[in-house]
Scaffold this active site. Structure first.
Site, PDB file in Angstrom:
ATOM      1  N   CYS A 135       7.770 -11.377 -11.667  1.00 55.69           N
ATOM      2  CA  CYS A 135       6.353 -11.720 -11.438  1.00 55.69           C
ATOM      3  C   CYS A 135       5.665 -12.103 -12.744  1.00 55.69           C
ATOM      4  O   CYS A 135       5.816 -11.425 -13.770  1.00 55.69           O
ATOM      5  CB  CYS A 135       5.631 -10.535 -10.801  1.00 55.69           C
ATOM      6  SG  CYS A 135       3.880 -10.846 -10.452  1.00 55.69           S
ATOM      7  N   CYS A 176      -0.606  -6.531 -14.901  1.00 59.69           N
ATOM      8  CA  CYS A 176      -0.953  -5.875 -13.639  1.00 59.69           C
ATOM      9  C   CYS A 176      -0.434  -4.451 -13.617  1.00 59.69           C
ATOM     10  O   CYS A 176       0.707  -4.186 -14.004  1.00 59.69           O
ATOM     11  CB  CYS A 176      -0.363  -6.681 -12.476  1.00 59.69           C
ATOM     12  SG  CYS A 176      -0.607  -5.922 -10.853  1.00 59.69           S
ATOM     13  N   CYS A 226       2.836 -12.010  -5.764  1.00 56.93           N
ATOM     14  CA  CYS A 226       3.110 -10.573  -5.695  1.00 56.93           C
ATOM     15  C   CYS A 226       4.475 -10.381  -5.053  1.00 56.93           C
ATOM     16  O   CYS A 226       4.750 -10.950  -3.993  1.00 56.93           O
ATOM     17  CB  CYS A 226       2.042  -9.834  -4.896  1.00 56.93           C
ATOM     18  SG  CYS A 226       2.290  -8.032  -4.894  1.00 56.93           S
ATOM     19  N   GLN A 243       3.345   5.656   5.933  1.00 59.39           N
ATOM     20  CA  GLN A 243       4.397   5.425   4.946  1.00 59.39           C
ATOM     21  C   GLN A 243       4.304   3.979   4.462  1.00 59.39           C
ATOM     22  O   GLN A 243       4.054   3.068   5.249  1.00 59.39           O
ATOM     23  CB  GLN A 243       5.779   5.693   5.554  1.00 59.39           C
ATOM     24  CG  GLN A 243       6.040   7.156   5.884  1.00 59.39           C
ATOM     25  CD  GLN A 243       6.075   8.040   4.647  1.00 59.39           C
ATOM     26  OE1 GLN A 243       6.316   7.578   3.529  1.00 59.39           O
ATOM     27  NE2 GLN A 243       5.833   9.333   4.854  1.00 59.39           N
ATOM     28  N   PHE A 290       1.658  19.219   8.483  1.00 61.38           N
ATOM     29  CA  PHE A 290       1.048  18.065   7.808  1.00 61.38           C
ATOM     30  C   PHE A 290       1.525  16.793   8.529  1.00 61.38           C
ATOM     31  O   PHE A 290       2.020  15.849   7.924  1.00 61.38           O
ATOM     32  CB  PHE A 290       1.417  18.020   6.326  1.00 61.38           C
ATOM     33  CG  PHE A 290       1.143  19.295   5.580  1.00 61.38           C
ATOM     34  CD1 PHE A 290      -0.117  19.559   5.065  1.00 61.38           C
ATOM     35  CD2 PHE A 290       2.143  20.242   5.409  1.00 61.38           C
ATOM     36  CE1 PHE A 290      -0.375  20.740   4.376  1.00 61.38           C
ATOM     37  CE2 PHE A 290       1.899  21.423   4.727  1.00 61.38           C
ATOM     38  CZ  PHE A 290       0.634  21.673   4.218  1.00 61.38           C
ATOM     39  N   ASP A 307       5.789  17.628   5.443  1.00 63.78           N
ATOM     40  CA  ASP A 307       5.523  16.391   4.698  1.00 63.78           C
ATOM     41  C   ASP A 307       4.115  16.478   4.127  1.00 63.78           C
ATOM     42  O   ASP A 307       3.191  15.801   4.577  1.00 63.78           O
ATOM     43  CB  ASP A 307       5.658  15.172   5.618  1.00 63.78           C
ATOM     44  CG  ASP A 307       5.480  13.857   4.861  1.00 63.78           C
ATOM     45  OD1 ASP A 307       5.563  13.870   3.615  1.00 63.78           O
ATOM     46  OD2 ASP A 307       5.238  12.823   5.521  1.00 63.78           O
ATOM     47  N   CYS A 341       6.425  13.474  -1.602  1.00 62.05           N
ATOM     48  CA  CYS A 341       6.083  12.325  -2.441  1.00 62.05           C
ATOM     49  C   CYS A 341       5.840  12.757  -3.886  1.00 62.05           C
ATOM     50  O   CYS A 341       5.317  11.992  -4.684  1.00 62.05           O
ATOM     51  CB  CYS A 341       4.855  11.606  -1.891  1.00 62.05           C
ATOM     52  SG  CYS A 341       3.375  12.626  -1.816  1.00 62.05           S
TER      53      CYS A 341
END
Length: 397
Positions: A49, A55, A133, A236, A263, A329, A355
């Protein structure tokens, strides 16, 4: 002039040498001179990119597939090692392909007679005017140029946040900070939504999102169940990543007939596990809870939705013990309070999706200290070329 070799990529994306020196922009296999000059190694590639380096959306486009996979794997493995967790099996790392991100928040600002729109620069509020992108799904990127024109012609000078999500019916678009003053601006927004085939267009002018356009109720299919998609709901980031998380969870829990999905959000795991299993889906966000409940009732799926804040009021050890298996989660902070109750329960099977490897490792240590064994662990890189890493894990006792 001496040189050092980059051994790995650290958590924030810097290359790390044998002596522990951190070098921005270096990847595994590069060499670095004393003056900071990077000599590219076999895993250093040209970023695809033109915006890379400016960015803030990507940090690791200079790493090839091997180095990127190693980074994601080590982030998870090192977190487990830091807590001295013994691992049964490290499953192959999953990386989402380019141009698969189905949700993103862009930023825009009127500039002269035009407008700039894109991600912000790293550690800055300056917006990079996006002309290409390599992470966004094509359906999302296709809206960038039309949105630039809409903002240039009909917005004020205030900053605008643009939330884009690819739903079942098309793109769900929310503009925060865009003030539609006068009939011309309102008509332009409606024309934009119709001409671009948006699933929904909403404005947030400081009082919450207000829908301007929604030809039919917007849904997202979870498992095989269309679930209403409330504004600002968690989803997600990629479909392929979601499939890996759901597939692992289903395989981990196998023949469990009663499952508590904690969750649960909109029901990403609950709907995939339901039938034959009976699932309790526990969620604190009211809109997500109601969407999950409505979808389950409408389709007659054995998912019971419960509205409950698991940080302030976790399921007790006695409540957890009623289930054959648990799915977790949680948000990035982890699930300290809930995991403490699971540790005290009699449940023997836990699938933990995370995560944040650091908070996961802390919680995993609590489970292991209570007699659980970490059977399986899979690193997942849904946020391609970024330092954000996810994982699936399976605990038994």
């Amino acid at each position: 002039m001496s040189k050092e070799t980059i051994l790995r990529i650290a958590a924030k994306g810097d290359g790390v040498t044998e002596s522990g020196r951190h070098v921005s922009g270096a990847v595994t296999g590069d060499t670095v001179r004393d003056d900071g000059t990077i000599i590219p190694g076999p895993h250093h590639v040209e970023a695809p990119c033109r915006h890379f380096g400016t960015c803030g959306g990507c940090q690791l486009q200079q790493a090839d597939e091997t180095a990127l996979r190693q980074f994601v794997t080590e982030r998870v493995a090192f977190a487990a090692e830091a807590q001295e967790l013994e691992l049964g099996e490290l499953l192959p790392t999953h990386l989402s392909p380019p141009r698969t991100r189905r949700r993103a928040t862009l930023h825009a600002l009127k500039a002269g007679k035009g407008a700039v729109i894109g991600f912000r620069e790293a550690r800055s509020n300056r917006v990079v005017d996006m002309r290409e992108c390599h992470i966004l799904a094509p359906e999302l990127f296709a809206l960038v140029a039309p949105l630039r024109g809409l903002i240039a012609n009909h917005s004020g000078r205030q900053p605008i946040d643009i939330s884009l999500t690819l739903a079942d019916q098309g793109v769900d678009c929310q503009l925060k900070g865009f003030t539609a003053e006068g009939l011309a601006a309102t008509e332009a927004l409606l024309d934009f939504a119709r001409d671009r085939g948006l699933a929904r267009l909403a404005l947030d002018q400081g009082y919450g999102a207000e829908t301007l356009w929604e030809p039919e109720p917007v849904t997202i299919t979870l498992g095989s169940i269309p679930v209403g998609l409330p504004q600002n709901s968690f989803l997600q980031p990629t479909r392929d990543g979601e499939q890996v998380l759901v597939s692992d969870t289903g395989e981990f829990l196998g023949e469990a007939r009663t499952v508590a999905d904690l969750f649960a959000g909109l029901g990403t795991f609950a709907f995939a596990l339901a039938d034959p299993a009976k699932v309790l889906a526990v969620e604190a966000a009211r809109d997500a809870h109601l969407a999950c409940k409505a979808a389950a009732n409408m389709r007659g799926v054995p998912v019971h939705a419960m509205h409950r804040d698991l940080f302030r009021n976790p399921l007790t050890a006695d409540e957890v013990s009623r289930f054959g298996a648990i799915v977790l989660d949680p948000p990035r902070a982890g699930a300290r309070e809930q995991v403490a109750q699971i540790a005290q329960s009699t449940v023997s099977r836990v699938a933990y999706v995370s995560c944040n490897p650091s908070s996961w490792a802390r919680d995993a240590k609590t489970l292991v200290d209570a007699g659980f064994r970490l059977e399986k662990l899979r690193p997942v890189g849904q946020f391609r070329w970024s330092t954000h890493v996810e994982l699936t894990s399976y605990f038994t006792r």
